[in-house]
Design a protein around this motif. Sequence first.
Motif, PDB file in Angstrom:
ATOM      1  N   THR A  12       0.877  -1.131   0.004  1.00  0.00           N
ATOM      2  CA  THR A  12       0.193   0.015  -0.072  1.00  0.00           C
ATOM      3  C   THR A  12       0.807   1.197   0.117  1.00  0.00           C
ATOM      4  O   THR A  12       2.135   1.062   0.501  1.00  0.00           O
ATOM      5  CB  THR A  12      -0.928   0.126   1.203  1.00  0.00           C
ATOM      6  OG1 THR A  12      -0.110   0.018   2.444  1.00  0.00           O
ATOM      7  CG2 THR A  12      -1.845  -1.233   1.244  1.00  0.00           C
ATOM      8  N   PHE A  13       0.348   2.166  -0.429  1.00  0.00           N
ATOM      9  CA  PHE A  13       1.172   3.585  -0.512  1.00  0.00           C
ATOM     10  C   PHE A  13       0.054   4.673  -0.439  1.00  0.00           C
ATOM     11  O   PHE A  13      -1.099   4.542  -0.869  1.00  0.00           O
ATOM     12  CB  PHE A  13       1.945   3.717  -1.672  1.00  0.00           C
ATOM     13  CG  PHE A  13       1.435   3.629  -3.101  1.00  0.00           C
ATOM     14  CD1 PHE A  13       1.013   4.721  -3.747  1.00  0.00           C
ATOM     15  CD2 PHE A  13       1.202   2.586  -3.683  1.00  0.00           C
ATOM     16  CE1 PHE A  13       0.396   4.769  -4.775  1.00  0.00           C
ATOM     17  CE2 PHE A  13       0.401   2.483  -5.022  1.00  0.00           C
ATOM     18  CZ  PHE A  13      -0.010   3.645  -5.331  1.00  0.00           C
ATOM     19  N   ASP A  14       0.436   6.001   0.061  1.00  0.00           N
ATOM     20  CA  ASP A  14      -0.415   6.846   0.376  1.00  0.00           C
ATOM     21  C   ASP A  14      -0.087   7.941  -0.703  1.00  0.00           C
ATOM     22  O   ASP A  14       1.008   8.187  -1.098  1.00  0.00           O
ATOM     23  CB  ASP A  14      -0.292   7.608   1.784  1.00  0.00           C
ATOM     24  CG  ASP A  14      -0.703   6.637   2.771  1.00  0.00           C
ATOM     25  OD1 ASP A  14      -1.786   6.054   2.786  1.00  0.00           O
ATOM     26  OD2 ASP A  14      -0.189   6.680   3.804  1.00  0.00           O
ATOM     27  N   VAL A  15      -1.093   8.784  -1.509  1.00  0.00           N
ATOM     28  CA  VAL A  15      -0.729   9.647  -2.454  1.00  0.00           C
ATOM     29  C   VAL A  15      -1.585  10.839  -1.594  1.00  0.00           C
ATOM     30  O   VAL A  15      -2.651  10.920  -1.189  1.00  0.00           O
ATOM     31  CB  VAL A  15      -1.393   9.588  -3.602  1.00  0.00           C
ATOM     32  CG1 VAL A  15      -1.621  10.723  -4.583  1.00  0.00           C
ATOM     33  CG2 VAL A  15      -1.216   8.280  -4.221  1.00  0.00           C
ATOM     34  N   THR A  16      -0.839  11.917  -1.496  1.00  0.00           N
ATOM     35  CA  THR A  16      -1.304  13.251  -0.781  1.00  0.00           C
ATOM     36  C   THR A  16      -1.269  14.375  -1.829  1.00  0.00           C
ATOM     37  O   THR A  16      -0.273  14.822  -2.419  1.00  0.00           O
ATOM     38  CB  THR A  16      -0.470  13.610   0.309  1.00  0.00           C
ATOM     39  OG1 THR A  16      -0.281  12.360   1.222  1.00  0.00           O
ATOM     40  CG2 THR A  16      -1.039  14.775   1.021  1.00  0.00           C
ATOM     41  N   VAL A  17      -2.451  14.880  -1.948  1.00  0.00           N
ATOM     42  CA  VAL A  17      -2.563  16.068  -2.823  1.00  0.00           C
ATOM     43  C   VAL A  17      -2.712  17.304  -2.185  1.00  0.00           C
ATOM     44  O   VAL A  17      -3.966  17.216  -1.201  1.00  0.00           O
ATOM     45  CB  VAL A  17      -3.558  15.654  -3.872  1.00  0.00           C
ATOM     46  CG1 VAL A  17      -3.784  16.928  -4.928  1.00  0.00           C
ATOM     47  CG2 VAL A  17      -3.297  14.741  -4.787  1.00  0.00           C
ATOM     48  N   THR A  53     -13.406  33.841  -3.088  1.00  0.00           N
ATOM     49  CA  THR A  53     -13.421  32.719  -3.913  1.00  0.00           C
ATOM     50  C   THR A  53     -12.232  32.109  -3.704  1.00  0.00           C
ATOM     51  O   THR A  53     -11.169  32.090  -3.285  1.00  0.00           O
ATOM     52  CB  THR A  53     -13.332  32.923  -5.460  1.00  0.00           C
ATOM     53  OG1 THR A  53     -12.244  33.770  -5.855  1.00  0.00           O
ATOM     54  CG2 THR A  53     -14.745  33.985  -5.643  1.00  0.00           C
ATOM     55  N   ASP A  54     -12.336  30.432  -4.186  1.00  0.00           N
ATOM     56  CA  ASP A  54     -11.365  29.683  -4.012  1.00  0.00           C
ATOM     57  C   ASP A  54     -11.251  28.415  -5.152  1.00  0.00           C
ATOM     58  O   ASP A  54     -12.436  28.158  -5.698  1.00  0.00           O
ATOM     59  CB  ASP A  54     -11.222  28.752  -2.693  1.00  0.00           C
ATOM     60  CG  ASP A  54      -9.981  28.028  -2.635  1.00  0.00           C
ATOM     61  OD1 ASP A  54      -8.930  28.263  -2.200  1.00  0.00           O
ATOM     62  OD2 ASP A  54      -9.983  26.640  -2.584  1.00  0.00           O
ATOM     63  N   ASN A  55     -10.054  28.132  -5.645  1.00  0.00           N
ATOM     64  CA  ASN A  55      -9.878  27.491  -6.797  1.00  0.00           C
ATOM     65  C   ASN A  55     -10.537  25.946  -6.517  1.00  0.00           C
ATOM     66  O   ASN A  55     -11.032  25.207  -7.569  1.00  0.00           O
ATOM     67  CB  ASN A  55      -8.389  27.287  -7.531  1.00  0.00           C
ATOM     68  CG  ASN A  55      -7.612  26.599  -6.493  1.00  0.00           C
ATOM     69  OD1 ASN A  55      -7.591  27.029  -5.147  1.00  0.00           O
ATOM     70  ND2 ASN A  55      -6.733  25.697  -7.056  1.00  0.00           N
ATOM     71  N   CYS A  56     -10.539  25.530  -5.445  1.00  0.00           N
ATOM     72  CA  CYS A  56     -10.940  24.038  -5.132  1.00  0.00           C
ATOM     73  C   CYS A  56     -12.152  23.847  -4.162  1.00  0.00           C
ATOM     74  O   CYS A  56     -12.622  23.044  -3.909  1.00  0.00           O
ATOM     75  CB  CYS A  56      -9.814  23.361  -4.428  1.00  0.00           C
ATOM     76  SG  CYS A  56      -8.387  22.865  -5.654  1.00  0.00           S
ATOM     77  N   ASP A  57     -12.704  25.077  -3.623  1.00  0.00           N
ATOM     78  CA  ASP A  57     -13.810  24.963  -2.715  1.00  0.00           C
ATOM     79  C   ASP A  57     -14.844  26.149  -2.908  1.00  0.00           C
ATOM     80  O   ASP A  57     -14.198  27.306  -2.875  1.00  0.00           O
ATOM     81  CB  ASP A  57     -12.931  25.130  -1.286  1.00  0.00           C
ATOM     82  CG  ASP A  57     -13.972  24.916   0.073  1.00  0.00           C
ATOM     83  OD1 ASP A  57     -15.302  24.706  -0.585  1.00  0.00           O
ATOM     84  OD2 ASP A  57     -13.489  24.788   1.230  1.00  0.00           O
ATOM     85  N   ASP A  58     -15.942  25.733  -2.847  1.00  0.00           N
ATOM     86  CA  ASP A  58     -17.044  26.650  -3.170  1.00  0.00           C
ATOM     87  C   ASP A  58     -17.553  27.406  -1.968  1.00  0.00           C
ATOM     88  O   ASP A  58     -18.420  28.332  -2.021  1.00  0.00           O
ATOM     89  CB  ASP A  58     -18.393  26.032  -4.063  1.00  0.00           C
ATOM     90  CG  ASP A  58     -17.693  25.683  -5.390  1.00  0.00           C
ATOM     91  OD1 ASP A  58     -16.886  26.350  -5.830  1.00  0.00           O
ATOM     92  OD2 ASP A  58     -18.397  24.677  -5.986  1.00  0.00           O
TER      93      ASP A  58
END
Length: 88
Positions: A12-17, A53-58
């Motif tokens: 297993t491995f984690d991907v963090t964005v 405003t935010d590019n990822c959160d409304d």
Amino acid sequence: DGDSNSANTTCTFDVTVIDDEAPVITNCPAPVNPYSVDAGECDTTLSFTATATDNCDDNVAISYSVGGSNISFPYNFPIGTTTVTVTA
């Protein structure tokens, strides 16, 4: 030879964005200057609204503070100048 007892292996491995783009305050209140107090009063109750405003959160959270302490509106502003900090 098709042994049914052979084991599989897994990993297993984690991907963090991360969102490293800060929200942008799109409307910082521009109060009328100055406001008058009612007769016999030393403060006045006012409310202001900022937007962001935010590019990822409304749904951008906005907070207001005076002198490092969070405030909410309506707020009783004393006579004089009060600096309000808006944080998104």
